[in-house]
Design an enzyme around this catalytic site. Structure first.
Site, PDB file in Angstrom:
ATOM      1  N   HIS A   1       0.819  -1.117  -0.006  1.00 33.41           N
ATOM      2  CA  HIS A   1      -0.006   0.063   0.075  1.00 33.41           C
ATOM      3  C   HIS A   1       0.984   1.266   0.085  1.00 33.41           C
ATOM      4  O   HIS A   1       2.165   0.999   0.152  1.00 33.41           O
ATOM      5  CB  HIS A   1      -1.055  -0.061   1.225  1.00 33.41           C
ATOM      6  CG  HIS A   1      -0.568   0.083   2.702  1.00 33.41           C
ATOM      7  ND1 HIS A   1       0.403  -0.915   3.015  1.00 33.41           N
ATOM      8  CD2 HIS A   1      -0.526   1.043   3.275  1.00 33.41           C
ATOM      9  CE1 HIS A   1       0.767  -0.655   4.473  1.00 33.41           C
ATOM     10  NE2 HIS A   1       0.061   0.710   4.525  1.00 33.41           N
TER      11      HIS A   1
ATOM     12  N   HIS B   1       1.541   4.065   1.906  1.00 32.21           N
ATOM     13  CA  HIS B   1       2.032   4.818   2.948  1.00 32.21           C
ATOM     14  C   HIS B   1       3.637   4.580   2.955  1.00 32.21           C
ATOM     15  O   HIS B   1       4.266   3.881   2.533  1.00 32.21           O
ATOM     16  CB  HIS B   1       1.684   4.070   4.434  1.00 32.21           C
ATOM     17  CG  HIS B   1       0.077   4.397   4.898  1.00 32.21           C
ATOM     18  ND1 HIS B   1      -0.499   3.472   5.608  1.00 32.21           N
ATOM     19  CD2 HIS B   1      -0.649   5.279   4.274  1.00 32.21           C
ATOM     20  CE1 HIS B   1      -1.661   3.974   5.524  1.00 32.21           C
ATOM     21  NE2 HIS B   1      -1.861   5.119   5.104  1.00 32.21           N
TER      22      HIS B   1
ATOM     23  N   ASP C   1       6.124   4.612   4.860  1.00 32.80           N
ATOM     24  CA  ASP C   1       6.947   3.688   5.777  1.00 32.80           C
ATOM     25  C   ASP C   1       6.963   2.144   4.974  1.00 32.80           C
ATOM     26  O   ASP C   1       7.646   1.554   5.533  1.00 32.80           O
ATOM     27  CB  ASP C   1       6.531   3.528   7.073  1.00 32.80           C
ATOM     28  CG  ASP C   1       5.118   3.046   7.348  1.00 32.80           C
ATOM     29  OD1 ASP C   1       4.178   3.506   6.758  1.00 32.80           O
ATOM     30  OD2 ASP C   1       4.775   1.974   8.218  1.00 32.80           O
ATOM     31  N   HIS C   2       6.432   2.331   3.998  1.00 32.08           N
ATOM     32  CA  HIS C   2       6.360   1.062   3.046  1.00 32.08           C
ATOM     33  C   HIS C   2       7.079   1.216   1.490  1.00 32.08           C
ATOM     34  O   HIS C   2       7.210   0.384   0.834  1.00 32.08           O
ATOM     35  CB  HIS C   2       4.937   0.463   2.917  1.00 32.08           C
ATOM     36  CG  HIS C   2       4.309  -0.003   4.306  1.00 32.08           C
ATOM     37  ND1 HIS C   2       3.983  -1.202   4.475  1.00 32.08           N
ATOM     38  CD2 HIS C   2       3.849   0.786   5.094  1.00 32.08           C
ATOM     39  CE1 HIS C   2       3.613  -1.222   5.811  1.00 32.08           C
ATOM     40  NE2 HIS C   2       3.631   0.159   6.415  1.00 32.08           N
TER      41      HIS C   2
ATOM     42  N   HIS D   1      -7.480  -0.890   5.652  1.00 30.32           N
ATOM     43  CA  HIS D   1      -6.369   0.144   6.057  1.00 30.32           C
ATOM     44  C   HIS D   1      -6.222   1.315   5.308  1.00 30.32           C
ATOM     45  O   HIS D   1      -6.217   2.393   5.487  1.00 30.32           O
ATOM     46  CB  HIS D   1      -4.952  -0.681   6.222  1.00 30.32           C
ATOM     47  CG  HIS D   1      -3.984   0.226   6.881  1.00 30.32           C
ATOM     48  ND1 HIS D   1      -3.937   0.851   7.957  1.00 30.32           N
ATOM     49  CD2 HIS D   1      -2.896   0.624   6.144  1.00 30.32           C
ATOM     50  CE1 HIS D   1      -2.582   1.621   8.138  1.00 30.32           C
ATOM     51  NE2 HIS D   1      -1.942   1.219   7.063  1.00 30.32           N
TER      52      HIS D   1
ATOM     53  N   ASP E   1      -0.140  -3.754   6.283  1.00 30.26           N
ATOM     54  CA  ASP E   1      -0.655  -3.397   7.593  1.00 30.26           C
ATOM     55  C   ASP E   1      -2.170  -3.634   7.407  1.00 30.26           C
ATOM     56  O   ASP E   1      -2.987  -3.058   8.275  1.00 30.26           O
ATOM     57  CB  ASP E   1      -0.727  -1.636   7.468  1.00 30.26           C
ATOM     58  CG  ASP E   1       0.708  -1.110   7.731  1.00 30.26           C
ATOM     59  OD1 ASP E   1       1.394  -1.942   7.932  1.00 30.26           O
ATOM     60  OD2 ASP E   1       0.831  -0.175   7.885  1.00 30.26           O
TER      61      ASP E   1
ATOM     62  N   HIS F   1       4.613  -4.858  10.759  1.00 29.22           N
ATOM     63  CA  HIS F   1       5.026  -4.140  11.862  1.00 29.22           C
ATOM     64  C   HIS F   1       4.977  -5.034  13.247  1.00 29.22           C
ATOM     65  O   HIS F   1       4.484  -5.890  13.193  1.00 29.22           O
ATOM     66  CB  HIS F   1       4.070  -3.087  12.255  1.00 29.22           C
ATOM     67  CG  HIS F   1       4.097  -1.707  11.694  1.00 29.22           C
ATOM     68  ND1 HIS F   1       4.917  -0.730  11.857  1.00 29.22           N
ATOM     69  CD2 HIS F   1       3.167  -1.417  10.159  1.00 29.22           C
ATOM     70  CE1 HIS F   1       4.587  -0.120  10.800  1.00 29.22           C
ATOM     71  NE2 HIS F   1       4.013  -0.226   9.726  1.00 29.22           N
TER      72      HIS F   1
HETATM   73 ZN   LIG Z   1       2.939   0.746   8.262  1.00 29.95          ZN
HETATM   74 ZN   LIG Z   2      -0.008   1.788   6.405  1.00 31.56          ZN
END
Ligand SMILES: [Zn+2]
Ligand SMILES: [Zn+2]
Length: 255
Positions: free
Chosen positions: A52, A54, A56-57, A108, A130, A168
């Protein structure tokens, strides 16, 4: 095939699967830990799978693509670093001699995808980003409770032995909440002790398995009367399955 969680940021894992020669990584939010792992094991990166949009990915995707020439795969409908192969439900990614199936699992984010596949001589793998966490699930940023419940129900129907590779390390926090929902669940109590001991040794609690998650994860257990009853102590109006799931997620957000 070796499966390695590469720690990144505070609590992310960038999953790496390799055959001693070639590797794929999932959700590289940061390039550096991946480059270090590739050098350490003498591997060539052939594919980058993203679940996805975001940061941090996705943050390490451009650097890794430039440095390695790896092919990038990601969700069809989300804002992604280009160029990439855009994937939707039912698509197959052929990489490292594996066939990974794409599942659209909105909740999410609106276009979140997961990757599931058989691994010769080992248990299947699920890269779920996530959406599903061990003993928990992702927050509903873009999707509805009904969508997330449907997504998690699909993941829960995968084979029990499937290794669940979440993005995570949230397990201990999720377990504290799960224990509040199901104080009498002995599988949960055992798993909490095991997870605490792993974290004390600074080891990942992941991968989990679908079989374990079905036994301990309240978000996969909202159909059970014990879980519904506990949720109704928090929100007496939560009656149908979607309302129970929605109230459980709200309860967790406030926990
Ligand atoms: Zn994440
Ligand atoms: Zn995420």
């Amino acid at each position: 095939m070796k499966l390695i969680p590469i720690p990144a940021f505070n609590d992310n894992y960038i999953w790496m699967l390799h055959d001693e020669r070639r590797a794929l990584v999932v959700d590289p939010g940061d390039a550096q830990p991946v480059l270090t792992a590739l050098a350490q094991h003498g591997l060539t990166l052939t594919a980058i799978l993203v679940t996805h949009h975001h940061g941090d990915h996705t943050g390490g995707v451009d650097v890794l693509r430039q440095r390695t020439g790896a092919q990038v795969y990601g969700p069809a409908t989300e804002d992604m670093p280009e160029p990439l192969h855009r994937l939707t439900d039912g698509d197959i990614v052929e990489v490292l001699g594996l066939r990974l199936e794409v599942l659209l699992v909105p909740g999410h984010t609106a276009g979140h995808i997961a990757y599931w596949g058989q691994v010769p001589g080992a248990d299947p793998v699920l890269f779920c980003g996530d959406t599903l966490f061990s003993a928990g699930c992702g927050r509903l940023f873009e999707g509805t409770p009904a969508q997330m419940l449907a997504s998690l129900t699909r993941l829960a129907a995968l084979p029990d032995a499937t290794r669940v590779c979440c993005a995570h390390e949230y397990t201990l926090g999720s377990l504290r909440f799960a224990r509040a929902v199901e104080p009498d669940n002995s599988a949960l109590l055992n798993y909490q002790a095991q997870a605490q001991s792993l974290r004390q040794q600074l080891q990942p609690t992941l991968p989990s398995s679908i079989g374990l998650e079905r036994a301990v994860n309240p978000f996969l257990r909202t159909h059970l009367p014990t879980v519904a009853h506990a949720v109704q102590q928090f929100d007496p109006m939560a009656r149908d399955p979607v309302a129970v799931f929605a109230a459980l997620r709200t309860w967790k957000d406030q926990f």
